[in-house]
Enzyme design. Sequence first.
Site, PDB file in Angstrom:
ATOM      1  N   TRP A  58      11.331   1.561   6.767  1.00  0.00           N
ATOM      2  CA  TRP A  58      12.235   1.419   5.619  1.00  0.00           C
ATOM      3  C   TRP A  58      13.570   0.848   6.050  1.00  0.00           C
ATOM      4  CZ3 TRP A  58       9.781   0.934   1.425  1.00  0.00           C
ATOM      5  CH2 TRP A  58       8.576   1.622   1.235  1.00  0.00           C
TER       6      TRP A  58
ATOM      7  N   ASP B 257      20.360   5.557   3.346  1.00  0.00           N
ATOM      8  CA  ASP B 257      19.166   5.630   2.499  1.00  0.00           C
ATOM      9  C   ASP B 257      18.590   7.033   2.701  1.00  0.00           C
ATOM     10  OD1 ASP B 257      16.703   5.595   1.296  1.00  0.00           O
ATOM     11  OD2 ASP B 257      15.901   3.923   2.465  1.00  0.00           O
TER      12      ASP B 257
ATOM     13  N   LYS C  73      10.574  11.714  -4.739  1.00  0.00           N
ATOM     14  CA  LYS C  73      10.122  12.631  -3.697  1.00  0.00           C
ATOM     15  C   LYS C  73      10.554  14.062  -4.026  1.00  0.00           C
ATOM     16  CE  LYS C  73      10.194   8.613  -1.049  1.00  0.00           C
ATOM     17  NZ  LYS C  73       8.816   8.209  -0.980  1.00  0.00           N
TER      18      LYS C  73
END
Length: 377
Positions: free
Chosen positions: A102, A188, A212
Amino acid sequence: MTRAINFNAGPAALPLPALERAREELLDFAGSGMSVMEHSHRGKEYEKVHNEAIDLMRELLGVPATYEILFLQGGASMQFAQVPMNFLAKGKRADYVTTGVWGEKAIQEAKVVAAQYGEKAEQVVTTQTGEGKAATYTRTPTQAELAKIEAGAAYVHFTSNETIHGVEYATAPGEDFPSFGASPLFCDMSSDFMWRKVDISRFQFIYAGAQKNIGPSGVTVVIATKAQIEEGRKDIPKIFQYRTHAENQSLYNTPPTFGIYLVRNVLSWAKSIGGLDAIEKQNREKGRLLYGAIDAHGGFYRCPVEARCRSLMNVVFRLPTPALEDQLVAEAKKAGMVGLKGHRSVGGIRVSTYNAVSVEWVKTLTDFMNEFAKKNG
Ligand code: PMP
């Protein structure tokens, strides 16, 4: 109905009380004769939900008044582009610390923007080992590696939890949290947002997809200082400027109203069970159980991640052969457990243990793992 024991990596399990509340309110929200989805985003019914979601987040996470909380769309992936579009300023570079895929995606997008602007986005630290197909990540950087980061960037960006590799900065910002130097710190936090309290004041900018720990996909949270938002460029389309959304309380255009409504339900559940302190306790217990089971079978289960940065949100491990991994996934499925297959790019097993995954569910899994190791080890 039997609910699945759901270890999906995101979209992920949602707390049953939050879903039940949505079911109860679905056809007739607050006595209005229609669902919350059918209300105007400018009406008082929806406005109340919207503000409650923001207020709950501020309260649970301890977000100071000097920070804006924004609800955006486009996922964390859009933030990979929107962040440099706003903050790559004249003559200033952006620094990236990479601990997984990511983070790689984030810097790739930043480089595209940097090239357009004639500025620079640089990977200043990476923990990647191996090349090509063998490339992988098994750790966060050491403080000595991070100490190389020079001051003077527009921002330094990192990923607090790498969802695919199961690599997480183990300490929350606080005394022993690593220092990333003097540039504004951007994070992030998609896959470990709101599983514990963090010292928000260590960051200038945080973003996270909701799917999530705090809701369904379709909502992206940004938490940033008002001063940072004001630093953003004004020569980009309005819709991409954070100030537009801040000035309009995330109601500049039509927000994902049902998603934000569900975030409200999830956060109100989180508050009802004791807030982030209680949730952190559960998450630590889940991690203790899972890593305990992994380490208890003489190498039958093998977690590739260094012990100090093993993720408490995405627990990854390998078995002696891919065939045994497939067998584990198939037998677990028969026992009502889903979502255990590792990300397609790395294989293996991944157990995502976000906030809605109960300690009971994890115990069911670790009992199963113990049995599986005995039979097949
Ligand atoms: N960052 C991290 C750490 C993630 O785990 C994900 C999604 N799994 C993303 C970014 C991308 O999020 P989205 O799919 O919402 O764009």
